[in-house]
Design a protein around this motif. Sequence first.
Motif, mmCIF file in Angstrom:
data_model
loop_
_atom_site.group_PDB
_atom_site.id
_atom_site.type_symbol
_atom_site.label_atom_id
_atom_site.label_comp_id
_atom_site.label_asym_id
_atom_site.label_seq_id
_atom_site.Cartn_x
_atom_site.Cartn_y
_atom_site.Cartn_z
ATOM 1 N N LEU A 285 0.842 -1.156 -0.020
ATOM 2 C CA LEU A 285 -0.035 -0.148 -0.033
ATOM 3 C C LEU A 285 0.648 1.158 0.107
ATOM 4 O O LEU A 285 1.764 1.303 0.983
ATOM 5 N N VAL A 286 0.851 1.853 -1.099
ATOM 6 C CA VAL A 286 1.526 3.274 -1.005
ATOM 7 C C VAL A 286 0.946 4.514 -0.769
ATOM 8 O O VAL A 286 -0.345 4.581 -1.013
ATOM 9 N N THR A 287 1.640 5.163 0.138
ATOM 10 C CA THR A 287 0.795 6.323 0.810
ATOM 11 C C THR A 287 1.794 7.464 0.848
ATOM 12 O O THR A 287 3.076 7.414 0.684
ATOM 13 N N ARG A 288 1.420 8.897 0.767
ATOM 14 C CA ARG A 288 2.198 9.911 0.880
ATOM 15 C C ARG A 288 2.116 10.716 2.380
ATOM 16 O O ARG A 288 1.129 10.550 3.086
ATOM 17 N N VAL A 289 3.460 11.014 2.522
ATOM 18 C CA VAL A 289 3.442 11.876 4.134
ATOM 19 C C VAL A 289 2.679 13.157 3.761
ATOM 20 O O VAL A 289 2.871 13.997 2.723
ATOM 21 N N LEU A 290 1.827 13.328 4.663
ATOM 22 C CA LEU A 290 1.199 14.804 4.623
ATOM 23 C C LEU A 290 1.890 15.710 5.355
ATOM 24 O O LEU A 290 2.146 16.872 5.065
ATOM 25 N N PRO A 324 10.424 3.793 2.597
ATOM 26 C CA PRO A 324 10.301 4.794 1.744
ATOM 27 C C PRO A 324 10.441 4.225 0.282
ATOM 28 O O PRO A 324 11.229 3.542 -0.019
ATOM 29 N N VAL A 325 9.796 5.305 -0.640
ATOM 30 C CA VAL A 325 9.838 4.679 -2.076
ATOM 31 C C VAL A 325 10.896 5.049 -2.586
ATOM 32 O O VAL A 325 11.709 4.609 -3.542
ATOM 33 N N LYS A 326 11.637 6.281 -1.888
ATOM 34 C CA LYS A 326 12.890 6.729 -2.453
ATOM 35 C C LYS A 326 13.778 6.762 -1.232
ATOM 36 O O LYS A 326 13.404 7.535 -0.237
ATOM 37 N N LEU A 327 14.865 6.152 -1.245
ATOM 38 C CA LEU A 327 15.992 6.374 -0.198
ATOM 39 C C LEU A 327 16.682 7.563 -0.393
ATOM 40 O O LEU A 327 17.506 7.706 -1.298
ATOM 41 N N THR A 328 16.584 8.647 0.763
ATOM 42 C CA THR A 328 17.421 9.764 0.091
ATOM 43 C C THR A 328 18.391 9.990 1.435
ATOM 44 O O THR A 328 19.345 10.770 1.400
ATOM 45 N N THR A 329 18.181 9.488 2.655
ATOM 46 C CA THR A 329 18.877 9.894 3.977
ATOM 47 C C THR A 329 19.087 8.815 4.627
ATOM 48 O O THR A 329 18.573 7.837 4.557
ATOM 49 N N SER A 330 20.384 8.842 5.405
ATOM 50 C CA SER A 330 20.588 8.002 6.570
ATOM 51 C C SER A 330 20.392 8.243 7.730
ATOM 52 O O SER A 330 20.315 7.489 8.747
ATOM 53 N N GLU A 331 19.825 9.468 7.752
ATOM 54 C CA GLU A 331 19.237 10.018 9.156
ATOM 55 C C GLU A 331 18.057 9.152 9.757
ATOM 56 O O GLU A 331 17.129 9.037 8.789
ATOM 57 N N GLU A 332 17.961 8.718 11.007
ATOM 58 C CA GLU A 332 16.716 7.967 11.501
ATOM 59 C C GLU A 332 16.173 8.642 12.578
ATOM 60 O O GLU A 332 16.908 9.497 13.352
ATOM 61 N N LEU A 354 12.717 5.023 11.438
ATOM 62 C CA LEU A 354 12.379 4.880 9.947
ATOM 63 C C LEU A 354 13.247 6.027 9.688
ATOM 64 O O LEU A 354 13.882 6.955 10.319
ATOM 65 N N PRO A 355 13.881 6.015 8.423
ATOM 66 C CA PRO A 355 14.533 7.247 7.847
ATOM 67 C C PRO A 355 13.693 8.535 7.844
ATOM 68 O O PRO A 355 12.450 8.560 7.968
ATOM 69 N N ARG A 356 14.398 9.617 8.286
ATOM 70 C CA ARG A 356 13.614 10.784 8.261
ATOM 71 C C ARG A 356 12.786 11.022 7.146
ATOM 72 O O ARG A 356 13.322 11.033 6.018
ATOM 73 N N LEU A 357 11.731 11.571 7.527
ATOM 74 C CA LEU A 357 10.729 11.491 6.377
ATOM 75 C C LEU A 357 10.026 12.943 6.321
ATOM 76 O O LEU A 357 10.249 13.850 7.338
ATOM 77 N N GLU A 358 9.813 13.423 4.940
ATOM 78 C CA GLU A 358 9.422 14.805 4.762
ATOM 79 C C GLU A 358 8.046 14.930 4.204
ATOM 80 O O GLU A 358 7.720 14.050 3.585
ATOM 81 N N ARG A 359 7.478 16.069 4.324
ATOM 82 C CA ARG A 359 6.269 16.215 3.491
ATOM 83 C C ARG A 359 6.474 15.874 1.923
ATOM 84 O O ARG A 359 7.260 16.303 1.518
ATOM 85 N N GLY A 360 5.396 15.142 1.677
ATOM 86 C CA GLY A 360 5.408 14.736 0.133
ATOM 87 C C GLY A 360 6.077 13.435 -0.047
ATOM 88 O O GLY A 360 6.143 12.981 -1.276
ATOM 89 N N ASP A 361 6.759 12.998 1.035
ATOM 90 C CA ASP A 361 7.543 11.772 0.591
ATOM 91 C C ASP A 361 6.663 10.684 0.537
ATOM 92 O O ASP A 361 5.603 10.710 1.134
ATOM 93 N N LEU A 362 7.067 9.686 -0.251
ATOM 94 C CA LEU A 362 6.173 8.284 -0.493
ATOM 95 C C LEU A 362 6.689 7.100 0.385
ATOM 96 O O LEU A 362 7.858 6.862 0.574
ATOM 97 N N LEU A 363 5.683 6.431 0.972
ATOM 98 C CA LEU A 363 6.154 5.298 1.772
ATOM 99 C C LEU A 363 5.333 4.176 1.206
ATOM 100 O O LEU A 363 3.873 4.048 0.911
ATOM 101 N N ALA A 364 6.170 3.141 1.402
ATOM 102 C CA ALA A 364 5.447 1.693 0.823
ATOM 103 C C ALA A 364 5.158 0.905 2.183
ATOM 104 O O ALA A 364 6.094 0.648 3.172
ATOM 105 N N ILE A 365 3.849 0.597 2.561
ATOM 106 C CA ILE A 365 3.551 -0.465 3.612
ATOM 107 C C ILE A 365 3.782 -1.776 3.020
ATOM 108 O O ILE A 365 2.796 -1.778 2.072
ATOM 109 N N MET A 366 4.460 -2.606 3.479
ATOM 110 C CA MET A 366 4.678 -4.026 2.936
ATOM 111 C C MET A 366 3.700 -4.870 3.360
ATOM 112 O O MET A 366 3.127 -4.726 4.234
ATOM 113 N N SER A 367 3.538 -6.007 2.395
ATOM 114 C CA SER A 367 3.010 -7.140 2.935
ATOM 115 C C SER A 367 1.398 -6.888 2.962
ATOM 116 O O SER A 367 0.776 -7.372 3.948
#
Length: 418
Positions: A285-290, A324-332, A354-367
Amino acid sequence: MHYFTYHLNELYCEEVPVKEIVNKFGTPIYIYSARTIRRHFSVFSASFKEVEHLVCYSVKANSNLAVLALLGKEGAGADVVSVGELVRALKAGIPASKIVYSGVGKRPDEIELALKAGILMFNVESLEELECLGEIAKSVGIKAPFALRVNPNVDPKTHPYISTGLKKNKFGIPEEEVIDAYLKAKKNPYLLPIGLDAHIGSQITDVSPFVSALRRLKAIWNELTRLGFELRYLDLGGGLGIPYADEEPPPPEEYARAIIEEVKPLDCTLILEPGRVIVGNAGILVTRVLYRKTNGDKKFVIVDAGMNDLIRPALYQAYHKIQPVKLTTSEEEVVDVVGPVCESGDFFARDRKLPRLERGDLLAIMSAGAYGFVMSSNYNSRCRAAEVLVDGETFYLVRKRETIDDLISLEIIPDYLK
Ligand code: LLP
């Protein structure tokens, strides 16, 4: 095992970047991998090749017509629990002769429709249902092939909401009443005893409960044979678990080996009703950070999917990996991933690193391929997500996103309120 992998820090489903699908159809969105589903089905079925068998995919796990059609093409039969599921399976091209019908509350009209469709067998769950089946079969003049579902009183050691083979559960007929029920059925020539059935629960991560249940079934089977019944189908239900986090369920080969060992001496066709193990890890399930927000010590990441889209965490405290759908940072950082629904139970992860997430990032909820979309609702008047099937380099919209018009189209304001 699944075909959701990173290339150059970007999550792909098979050969398609997840982002490309989102750009076209938006979020939240369910994405299924056809290659994963096919592989799971073929590995599962091949594990049983030593014995005569039929794999009846459990439609409740994911009933999208495209998923059913794909499995039907692979040779799957179907395990259904309502006329809705029966019609879906037939529409997707699964022949009635490969469909078994389980469930504790089949309505008379559902029974009649399934009889007329010519399904393989009814898995009957109570003595009153058996009586009802007999009456309907007689009234429409069609013999009803059936198995009784035994409640073997075996502990599957899973979440209490998904254990089904214990005496305290509503499912099946107590062992000690089963033989009498078959004998009673003999009096109605429209009831055709052709099998014996059990299903003990779901997300089971150990083979021993299956073997215990099978041994109970075998004892009943042998007794029925001694009494002159000529049963053909031994249905062991579904229930094999998948790794959501660090569970280590037995691979299908190991599960099959233990079962084959037990059933080999019997002259029967084995029926299996896997759901989760076929589709669970084949979907995300792919969702976006609001938004992000902090309440005291707690950090929240608010996403655009909610418990109405995927209820498993809220209902069973189920764990789903989040990537995250795109891996951008190693900061957690440690966050709660929550949805927009007005319930504190509306979460996908709690205190998760989780890796630090920002507004607009996409996340995959697995399984999320099993018991995901099928359990979704319109709570908070939220439109149900779209569903996409990926096959190689191509992706197909297999369910449109609902619209507000869809939401209200069945409702009527009485004239006097206008
Ligand atoms: N056969 C029967 C009669 C069943 O009741 C079920 C699942 C299956 C087969 C398929 O079981 P599986 O292979 O998928 O474990 N909503 C819950 C799971 C409920 C399972 C109900 N019965 C969840 O999200 O974990």
